[in-house]
Design a protein around this motif. Structure first.
Motif, PDB file in Angstrom:
ATOM      1  N   ASP A 145      -6.762   2.168  -7.996  1.00  0.00           N
ATOM      2  CA  ASP A 145      -5.611   3.059  -8.131  1.00  0.00           C
ATOM      3  C   ASP A 145      -6.055   4.404  -8.718  1.00  0.00           C
ATOM      4  O   ASP A 145      -6.887   4.440  -9.623  1.00  0.00           O
ATOM      5  CB  ASP A 145      -4.550   2.404  -9.015  1.00  0.00           C
ATOM      6  CG  ASP A 145      -3.255   3.176  -9.013  1.00  0.00           C
ATOM      7  OD1 ASP A 145      -2.478   3.038  -8.054  1.00  0.00           O
ATOM      8  OD2 ASP A 145      -3.027   3.941  -9.977  1.00  0.00           O
ATOM      9  N   LYS A 146      -5.485   5.485  -8.219  1.00  0.00           N
ATOM     10  CA  LYS A 146      -5.907   6.814  -8.672  1.00  0.00           C
ATOM     11  C   LYS A 146      -5.331   7.179 -10.029  1.00  0.00           C
ATOM     12  O   LYS A 146      -5.835   8.068 -10.696  1.00  0.00           O
ATOM     13  CB  LYS A 146      -5.485   7.860  -7.639  1.00  0.00           C
ATOM     14  CG  LYS A 146      -6.379   7.825  -6.412  1.00  0.00           C
ATOM     15  CD  LYS A 146      -6.329   9.119  -5.639  1.00  0.00           C
ATOM     16  CE  LYS A 146      -7.486   9.167  -4.661  1.00  0.00           C
ATOM     17  NZ  LYS A 146      -7.244  10.062  -3.540  1.00  0.00           N
ATOM     18  N   ILE A 197      -8.846  -1.473  -3.446  1.00  0.00           N
ATOM     19  CA  ILE A 197      -8.616  -0.041  -3.593  1.00  0.00           C
ATOM     20  C   ILE A 197      -8.311   0.244  -5.061  1.00  0.00           C
ATOM     21  O   ILE A 197      -7.362  -0.322  -5.621  1.00  0.00           O
ATOM     22  CB  ILE A 197      -7.431   0.414  -2.724  1.00  0.00           C
ATOM     23  CG1 ILE A 197      -7.699   0.056  -1.251  1.00  0.00           C
ATOM     24  CG2 ILE A 197      -7.197   1.911  -2.876  1.00  0.00           C
ATOM     25  CD1 ILE A 197      -6.483   0.232  -0.364  1.00  0.00           C
ATOM     26  N   CYS A 217      -1.232   4.234  -1.577  1.00  0.00           N
ATOM     27  CA  CYS A 217      -2.652   4.248  -1.192  1.00  0.00           C
ATOM     28  C   CYS A 217      -2.832   3.892   0.287  1.00  0.00           C
ATOM     29  O   CYS A 217      -3.898   3.438   0.700  1.00  0.00           O
ATOM     30  CB  CYS A 217      -3.450   3.297  -2.088  1.00  0.00           C
ATOM     31  SG  CYS A 217      -2.980   1.585  -1.915  1.00  0.00           S
ATOM     32  N   GLU A 218      -1.774   4.098   1.090  1.00  0.00           N
ATOM     33  CA  GLU A 218      -1.802   3.667   2.491  1.00  0.00           C
ATOM     34  C   GLU A 218      -2.899   4.337   3.314  1.00  0.00           C
ATOM     35  O   GLU A 218      -3.379   3.772   4.287  1.00  0.00           O
ATOM     36  CB  GLU A 218      -0.424   3.874   3.137  1.00  0.00           C
ATOM     37  CG  GLU A 218      -0.002   5.316   3.366  1.00  0.00           C
ATOM     38  CD  GLU A 218       0.598   5.998   2.142  1.00  0.00           C
ATOM     39  OE1 GLU A 218       0.583   5.404   1.048  1.00  0.00           O
ATOM     40  OE2 GLU A 218       1.078   7.147   2.274  1.00  0.00           O
ATOM     41  N   ASP A 248       0.826  -1.215   0.000  1.00  0.00           N
ATOM     42  CA  ASP A 248       0.000   0.000   0.000  1.00  0.00           C
ATOM     43  C   ASP A 248       0.860   1.266   0.000  1.00  0.00           C
ATOM     44  O   ASP A 248       0.569   2.241  -0.681  1.00  0.00           O
ATOM     45  CB  ASP A 248      -0.949  -0.001   1.218  1.00  0.00           C
ATOM     46  CG  ASP A 248      -0.205  -0.182   2.536  1.00  0.00           C
ATOM     47  OD1 ASP A 248       0.910  -0.748   2.521  1.00  0.00           O
ATOM     48  OD2 ASP A 248      -0.730   0.224   3.585  1.00  0.00           O
ATOM     49  N   ARG A 287      -5.845   5.012   2.236  1.00  0.00           N
ATOM     50  CA  ARG A 287      -7.180   4.641   1.749  1.00  0.00           C
ATOM     51  C   ARG A 287      -7.546   3.213   2.140  1.00  0.00           C
ATOM     52  O   ARG A 287      -8.550   2.675   1.688  1.00  0.00           O
ATOM     53  CB  ARG A 287      -7.238   4.815   0.228  1.00  0.00           C
ATOM     54  CG  ARG A 287      -7.094   6.292  -0.182  1.00  0.00           C
ATOM     55  CD  ARG A 287      -6.750   6.436  -1.639  1.00  0.00           C
ATOM     56  NE  ARG A 287      -7.810   5.918  -2.486  1.00  0.00           N
ATOM     57  CZ  ARG A 287      -7.622   5.418  -3.704  1.00  0.00           C
ATOM     58  NH1 ARG A 287      -6.390   5.330  -4.198  1.00  0.00           N
ATOM     59  NH2 ARG A 287      -8.623   4.975  -4.405  1.00  0.00           N
ATOM     60  N   SER A 290       4.774   6.050  -5.718  1.00  0.00           N
ATOM     61  CA  SER A 290       4.372   5.951  -7.119  1.00  0.00           C
ATOM     62  C   SER A 290       5.211   4.866  -7.785  1.00  0.00           C
ATOM     63  O   SER A 290       6.436   4.972  -7.806  1.00  0.00           O
ATOM     64  CB  SER A 290       4.616   7.304  -7.794  1.00  0.00           C
ATOM     65  OG  SER A 290       4.487   7.190  -9.177  1.00  0.00           O
TER      66      SER A 290
END
Lengths: 93, 269
Positions: free
Chosen positions: B77-78, B75, B52-53, B47, B55, B224
């Motif tokens: 990914d953005k 989750i 994304c830790e 994460d 979220r 990233s």
């Protein structure tokens, strides 16, 4: 090799040493894991049978399996103790 | 049916999570619906590498225990619509990962995903053996260093004997070598095992060579995946590896030492 290395003296080719060590180790470990899985049990049971007749220690027996291209050799090696101790002691009547 | 890829190594710190993050992102960027799962129960880190830790609400063990649905735990990914992360649990109870539970989650993911990337923990404990058990393909991440090469060979032995494919007796897991933290300069002067040396010892299909690069730490600092850093050598090397995995014929890069100027040769060798 740079000019300064030349003056610093010869470098060691440590990667060659690493490669040789790994080749030996990996070959050995692959041979170990390709052994049939019944070998430890076979060794244990053989030892039990032998100990009925001869008083040998736990590590007196080795069982190895070697493979060639066209044959497999099962090698059984038993180290017998000196003659005096060889028979289980009998109780005197 | 999704194809299941395990990223494994035995030894810790060789780049499994970096590789899982980069590879999963690469597959998603190529248009495949991809899930990446952290199998390191108790020490989750994927994460963090994926950024994304903050979220994380539910995790892998919650889904196994049916305390949450997959949709709740995954989750998105953005940066990449096709990419989903299933984080590991921080529970200390390693027993919570069960073979039946993992099988059910993978089966459910398989209905809607093209690829499932399993980020294995180090070692040969339950998390690691379960990460590889259901795999179709294995990426063996190896550093050009004696203990890593030896551990990789041990993992090959386990892949060949303790996996669903091995037990079913069908086609074995496809194994690929990914050599990471490689320094062509050091290999050239005999300080480091070369690509050829490692391949000769492990005799595996070479998926790629990731150069020892500052971009990797920069990427994990930022959360990233390094493959998104398209200008970096490591990012390009991961992209090459993904394309090779997908069947493209991509020549290997970053294997030969760069030519240096006369002055730097004079001083550094």
């Amino acid at each position: 090799m740079g000019l300064l290395d030349y003056f610093r003296g010869s470098r060691t080719d440590s990667a060659a040493v690493a490669k040789e060590r790994l080749q030996i180790l990996v070959a050995h470990e692959r041979a170990e894991r390709n052994k049939p899985d019944y070998l430890p049990l076979l060794q244990k049971e053989l030892l039990e049978v032998i100990r009925k007749y001869v008083n040998v220690g736990q590590d007196a027996i080795t069982v190895t399996m070697e493979k060639d291209d066209n044959r497999e050799v099962l090698e059984l090696n038993v180290v017998l103790p000196d003659a005096i101790e060889s028979r289980p002691k009998r109780k005197r009547g | 049916m999704a194809r299941i890829i395990v990223v494994t190594s035995g030894k810790g710190g060789v780049g499994k999570t970096t590789t899982s993050a980069a590879f999963a992102t690469g597959l998603a960027l190529k248009g495949f619906r991809t899930a990446v799962i952290d199998f390191d129960v108790g020490l989750r880190n994927l994460d963090l590498i994926m950024g994304c830790e903050r979220r994380v609400v539910y995790d892998f063990v919650n889904v196994i225990n049916q305390e949450a649905t997959l949709n709740q735990a995954l989750i998105r990914d953005k940066r990449c619509d096709n990419l989903f992360i299933l984080p590991a649990s921080q529970t200390r109870d390693k027993e919570s990962l069960t073979k039946e539970g993992v099988e059910r989650v993978l089966g459910e993911l398989g209905e809607t995903f093209d690829y499932i990337v399993c980020d294995s923990p180090a070692g040969i404990e339950r998390g690691a053996t379960l990460a590889m058990y259901f795999a179709d393909d294995a990426i063996v991440v190896t550093n050009p260093e004696v203990s890593s090469v030896r551990d990789s060979d041990r993992m090959l032995g386990i892949l060949a004997s303790k996996s669903r494919r091995a037990e079913a007796g069908g086609e074995p897991i496809k194994e690929y070598l990914l050599l990471t933290r490689y320094s062509p300069q050091r290999a050239k002067i005999g300080e480091m095992l070369s690509v050829d040396d490692v391949q000769e010892i492990l005799s595996l299909h070479l998926l790629g060579v990731i150069p020892d690069s500052r971009a990797v730490l920069n990427a994990s600092n930022a959360g990233s995946p390094v493959i998104l850093d398209e200008k970096s050598d490591a990012g390009r090397a991961y992209d090459d590896a993904v394309r090779r995995y997908l069947g493209e014929d991509v020549p290997h890069r970053f294997i030969a030492a760069e030519k240096k100027s006369f002055i730097s040769r004079l001083f550094r060798g």
